[in-house]
Design an enzyme around this catalytic site. Structure first.
Site, PDB file in Angstrom:
ATOM      1  NE  ARG A  90      -8.521  47.008  33.410  1.00  0.00           N
ATOM      2  CZ  ARG A  90      -9.284  48.076  33.198  1.00  0.00           C
ATOM      3  NH1 ARG A  90     -10.015  48.567  34.176  1.00  0.00           N
ATOM      4  NH2 ARG A  90      -9.297  48.658  32.027  1.00  0.00           N
ATOM      5  CB  CYS A 121      -7.043  51.729  40.593  1.00  0.00           C
ATOM      6  SG  CYS A 121      -8.220  50.452  40.133  1.00  0.00           S
ATOM      7  CG  HIS A 139     -12.503  56.294  25.597  1.00  0.00           C
ATOM      8  ND1 HIS A 139     -11.845  57.002  24.617  1.00  0.00           N
ATOM      9  CD2 HIS A 139     -11.817  55.144  25.770  1.00  0.00           C
ATOM     10  CE1 HIS A 139     -10.813  56.295  24.206  1.00  0.00           C
ATOM     11  NE2 HIS A 139     -10.767  55.164  24.883  1.00  0.00           N
ATOM     12  CD  GLU A 173     -13.593  47.203  37.408  1.00  0.00           C
ATOM     13  OE1 GLU A 173     -13.518  48.177  36.655  1.00  0.00           O
ATOM     14  OE2 GLU A 173     -13.318  46.031  37.050  1.00  0.00           O
ATOM     15  N   GLY A 184     -12.280  49.755  41.730  1.00  0.00           N
ATOM     16  CA  GLY A 184     -12.416  50.499  40.469  1.00  0.00           C
ATOM     17  C   GLY A 184     -13.686  51.326  40.592  1.00  0.00           C
ATOM     18  CB  THR A 185     -14.338  54.384  42.517  1.00  0.00           C
ATOM     19  OG1 THR A 185     -13.143  55.024  42.073  1.00  0.00           O
ATOM     20  CG2 THR A 185     -14.137  53.803  43.892  1.00  0.00           C
ATOM     21  CG  ASN A 186     -13.466  55.247  36.894  1.00  0.00           C
ATOM     22  OD1 ASN A 186     -13.471  56.134  37.733  1.00  0.00           O
ATOM     23  ND2 ASN A 186     -12.419  54.975  36.141  1.00  0.00           N
ATOM     24  CG  ASP A 187     -16.710  49.749  35.307  1.00  0.00           C
ATOM     25  OD1 ASP A 187     -17.673  50.098  34.600  1.00  0.00           O
ATOM     26  OD2 ASP A 187     -15.611  49.395  34.839  1.00  0.00           O
ATOM     27  NE  ARG A 245      -8.524  52.355  32.763  1.00  0.00           N
ATOM     28  CZ  ARG A 245      -8.425  53.438  33.524  1.00  0.00           C
ATOM     29  NH1 ARG A 245      -7.311  54.150  33.503  1.00  0.00           N
ATOM     30  NH2 ARG A 245      -9.436  53.802  34.298  1.00  0.00           N
ATOM     31  NE  ARG A 286      -4.302 102.194  55.010  1.00  0.00           N
ATOM     32  CZ  ARG A 286      -3.758 102.519  53.845  1.00  0.00           C
ATOM     33  NH1 ARG A 286      -4.002 101.811  52.786  1.00  0.00           N
ATOM     34  NH2 ARG A 286      -2.954 103.548  53.753  1.00  0.00           N
TER      35      ARG A 286
HETATM   36  C1  PEP Z   1     -12.834  51.637  37.128  1.00  0.00           C
HETATM   37  O1  PEP Z   1     -13.826  51.078  36.684  1.00  0.00           O
HETATM   38  O2  PEP Z   1     -12.834  52.343  38.150  1.00  0.00           O
HETATM   39  C2  PEP Z   1     -11.536  51.507  36.441  1.00  0.00           C
HETATM   40  C3  PEP Z   1     -10.445  52.032  36.963  1.00  0.00           C
HETATM   41  O3  PEP Z   1     -11.527  50.849  35.252  1.00  0.00           O
HETATM   42  P1  PEP Z   1     -11.953  51.477  33.858  1.00  0.00           P
HETATM   43  O4  PEP Z   1     -12.063  52.946  34.049  1.00  0.00           O
HETATM   44  O5  PEP Z   1     -10.893  51.076  32.913  1.00  0.00           O
HETATM   45  O6  PEP Z   1     -13.243  50.792  33.610  1.00  0.00           O
HETATM   46 MG    MG Z   2     -13.627  49.526  35.272  1.00  0.00          MG
END
Ligand code: PEP
Ligand code: MG
Length: 838
Positions: free
Chosen positions: A580, A793, A419, A707, A728-731, A524, A73
């Site tokens: 926010r 966030c 979104h 952001e 806000g690490t998305n923006d 939000r 084995r």
């Molecule tokens: C972001 O920009 O990271 C954030 C948390 O805000 P939103 O996604 O609503 O723009």
């Molecule tokens: Mg944002």
């Protein structure tokens, strides 16, 4: 000549040199389990064999007495890395065949010999398995198989056991070095040069006049992890045959049919005893392979029980509760990402999948429902109690109510921070975005993989894999039981970074509490304005000509907004709530169709032409870089005034009922200190006015959402007016890369495939670029204000790699979608525990 070791209680067998199986067998030997004689070949030996060094097989065979039958084995360092197939019954030849026939009957002897010839021919001589298709054992079948071998190989089937063993060892050693095997194990995390040990063991045949056979037993259910004797036993069987044979017996008494316990209760008791010993000493739930030869039990092998994520969690908790492993280890044994499987319904992996499209797995879990193409249809479907899947090109804020009503969401466009993806994750709604399908919204059809689906057709969205399936499939329910709670409770004891939730609605907040988030890190507020009754007032506000008119519309929104906050504060029961202020461009609140504009003109009692003109005037070339966030707050300050008033009045109301809240107000999309000054001055004034009117004092915190790259760079001066900074690490990712988060899905795959980006930066934080801005922002902010609270966030807040980065940078907390809170809690605990272990 190459080395090997007999597996005895005192032999020097170690996992790194001999592999996990050899080590495991030694442990079983030490437990005094009836393990047949075993010899372990270390990886060095196996490597030498693969390189062509001869093996003294006679010396190995000498360990097993005269005329032995043996098995080989694989024993890699980690059982998950696989290995070449086991070969049983080495040593069988014409003479042994005759002896077996005399002892156990012709048919049993034929079955074993046939099986050995087939397995040797396919695994060692690499002949086509089809040539040895399964036939009923008989002397003719054996002769035929030997004949095929001789014809194909131009030589008789080898009769010398030493030669058989030598060929088996060589073939297994070489198979391990092959490219396919290497790639397969590398995919499971094995290093390029992962070693392989081999284990040679005396065969314990499941043959004999008395109770004889073989079986497999484990003591937990592999899907649920519930304690339960599971397995099968096959009289006169070999290896793992019992698991496949329809005539196999149950192990313990069973209403479904005969069991081994019916005929040999003592042996079953022994098996259970061995299982208990294994669990305690091997610190793991093991599956044991055994044989019984004339009533004598032999334990051949024990492997870690294969398990689903939910079973894995339950097993880890049970082992720690029973004191077999420490809690720390139980926590470390559960992969944070595996929790996702427990939180949402999943497609049952045992079923078949009719995949019609693939996209980005944007929000985990699976949902079955009828296709609808509009939010309105989704709501109607929900009203009929009929689960539906909302299929859109992409979603916009006005789809939120439809998303609330849908069981799942599917979009043609978008990436992980689009979104649809963000909202779906917040709602815990399965979602696939950017799918390879074509939507014809006008005709209500969707084309996928050459097939066409219409409204009402049933599909399944698997947001865990990114697949879209035709029809309904079997599902596994979520498993948020006491074991889940226990493990996460332990994780909380070990972690050293806070975890909050992004929650916009009371339902989100309730989910956040259910998952023990330590507060809300991002509410939000704009989502609150999409309710039907509010949308009208909102639109009136947008169309107001004067500040007074605007204030009048906002006055209608005020009580609704206050009620929103009262509800959130009450649900969060004193935990921090970070709200926010209004963020999106105003045009998102306007109708997009001519029909909608006409209805609006009617409601506002204005000519259609004026409404259309005003709506057009609000259109921006780059709305995400336009009049949004704090820019609105500066230009139309009445909106923030109303929101601040609602927050403070809610604070007072909740305080009157006995619950103290210190609300946190966060300003979005800041890029300059002066923006913060302007907003702060007005918010402070609103607070003062509410205090006077209510005759009651309260505290609050004002902070800034970082952001824009400029806000990160200027964090030093911005922090003069901010009690906290939340990235806000998305923006921030969008702006650092200059890459639209809503359009990135179109080319992200190509970019990642071609190595331009190592990962989708909207998914995994770009630690080099965006991360540097986080470090700069945190450092400059804290230089100004030592007690500054720093957090993240954006969507990255729920990602284990990003949490590691934030923790290392000394952030106070991460905030993520409610459904990712458990994963974040566990990931944070892993980081702290791994640091502790060095
Ligand atoms: C972001 O920009 O990271 C954030 C948390 O805000 P939103 O996604 O609503 O723009
Ligand atoms: Mg944002």
């Amino acid at each position: 000549m190459v080395a090997f070791a007999e597996v005895t209680p005192t032999a020097r067998i170690d996992r790194a040199a001999h592999g996990w199986r050899a080590k495991c067998l030694q442990r079983l030997v030490r437990l005094e389990l009836p393990v047949p004689q075993t010899v372990a070949l270390p990886a060095l030996t196996v490597r030498a064999i693969a390189a062509g060094t001869p093996v003294d097989c006679a010396a190995i065979l000498a360990h097993f007495g005269a005329a032995p039958l043996i098995s080989v084995r694989p024993s890699p360092e980690n059982p998950d890395w696989g290995g070449p197939a086991t070969v049983l019954n080495i040593g069988l030849n014409a003479e042994r065949h005759r002896e077996l026939a005399a002892r156990h009957g012709q048919q049993a002897a034929d079955a074993i010999y046939l099986r050995f010839v087939q397995s040797y021919a396919t695994h060692v001589a690499r002949l086509d398995p089809d040539m040895f298709a399964a036939t009923a054992p008989s002397p003719e079948a054996v002769t035929a198989a030997l004949q095929v071998y001789a014809t194909e190989m131009d030589e008789e089937f080898p009769q010398d056991p030493a030669r058989q063993l030598s060929e088996v060892l060589r073939s297994m050693a070489r198979a391990w070095e092959g490219t396919t095997a290497r790639l397969l194990r590398q995919a499971k995390g094995a290093p390029v040069d992962a070693p392989l040990g081999l284990v040679v063991q005396a065969m314990a045949q499941g043959l004999g006049q008395g109770i004889s056979g073989s079986g497999v037993v484990q003591f937990v259910d592999p899907v649920t992890g519930e304690p339960q004797v599971t397995g099968r036993y096959l009289g006169q069987g070999q290896g793992r045959d019992a698991l496949k044979a329809p005539q196999a017996m149950f192990l313990t008494h069973d209403a479904r049919g005969p069991s081994l316990e019916d005929i040999a209760p003592g042996l079953v008791a022994d098996l259970i005893r061995h299982g208990t010993a294994c669990r305690a000493r091997l610190r793991e739930e093991m599956q044991i392979e055994f044989t019984i030869e004339d009533g004598r039990l032999a334990v051949l092998d024990a492997v870690r029980v294969q398990r689903s994520a939910r079973a894995g969690l339950r097993i880890a908790v049970a082992l720690a509760t029973d004191g077999v492993i420490p809690r720390e280890e139980a926590v470390l044994r559960v992969e944070p990402r595996a929790l996702t499987e427990l939180l949402h319904p999943q497609v049952d992996p045992r079923g078949t999948r009719d995949v019609i499209a693939r996209g980005i797995a944007a929000s985990p879990g699976a949902a079955v429902g009828r296709i609808v193409f509009s939010s309105h249809a989704a709501q109607a479907s929900a009203a009929r109690g009929e689960p539906c899947i909302l299929v859109r090109r992409e979603t916009a804020p006005e789809d939120i109510r439809g998303m609330h009503s849908a069981a799942g969401v599917l979009t043609e466009r978008g990436g992980v921070t689009s979104h649809a993806a963000v909202i779906a994750r917040g709602l815990g709604l399965p979602c696939v975005v950017g799918a390879d399908l074509r939507l014809d919204a006008k005709n209500k059809r969707v084309q996928a993989n050459g097939r066409s689906f219409g409204e009402g057709d049933v599909i399944t969205v698997d947001g865990t894999t990114g697949q879209v399936l035709a029809g309904a499939v079997d599902m596994l329910a979520p498993a948020l039981d006491s074991h889940f709670q226990t493990l996460l409770g332990w994780a909380d004891e070990f972690r050293d970074i806070g975890v909050r939730a992004n929650a916009d609605t009371p339902a989100d907040a309730a989910t956040a509490r259910q998952f023990a988030a330590q507060g809300i890190g991002l509410c939000r507020t704009e989502h609150m304005f999409f309710e039907e009754d509010r949308l009208v007032a909102m639109r009136e506000m947008i169309f107001a000509d004067t500040s007074e008119d605007r204030a009048a519309s906002l006055a209608r929104l005020l009580p609704m907004q206050r009620a929103d906050f009262v509800q959130l504060f009450e649900i969060m029961a004193g935990l921090p709530v970070c709200i926010r202020l209004f963020d999106p461009p105003l045009h998102e609140f306007l109708p997009h169709s001519r029909e909608g504009l006409r209805e609006l003109a009617e409601a506002l009692d204005k000519p259609l032409s004026e409404v259309t003109r005003r709506a057009e005037a609000l259109t921006e070339f780059n709305p995400m870089l336009g009049m949004r966030g704090v820019r609105l707050g500066v230009v139309l300050p009445e909106i923030y005034d109303m929101q601040a008033q609602a927050i403070f009045e809610a604070t007072v109301e909740v305080a009157r009922r006995g619950a103290a809240v210190v609300p946190e107000i966060m300003i979005p999309l800041v890029s300059a200190r002066r923006e913060v000054e302007l907003v702060k001055t007005r918010v402070d004034a609103v607070a003062a006015a509410v205090r006077v009117k209510a005759g009651r004092d309260f505290a609050y915190k004002l902070g800034v959402m970082v952001e824009t790259p400029r806000a990160a760079l200027r964090a030093g001066e911005i922090a003069q007016h901010a009690a906290f900074l939340s990235f806000g690490t998305n923006d921030l990712t969008q702006m650092t890369y200059g890459l639209s988060r809503d359009d990135a899905g179109r080319f992200m795959n190509t970019y990642v495939q071609q190595g331009v980006f190592p990962e989708d930066p909207f998914h995994i934080l770009d630690v080099d670029g965006v991360g540097e801005l986080l470090l700069i922002g945190a450092e400059r902010g804290r230089k100004t204000r030592a007690d500054l609270t720093v957090s993240i966030c954006g969507e990255h807040g729920g990602n284990p790699e990003s949490i590691a980065f934030c923790r290392k940078a000394g952030f106070d907390y991460v905030s993520c979608s409610p459904y990712r809170v458990p994963l974040a809690r566990l990931a944070a605990a892993h980081l702290a525990l791994k640091d502790r272990c060095g």
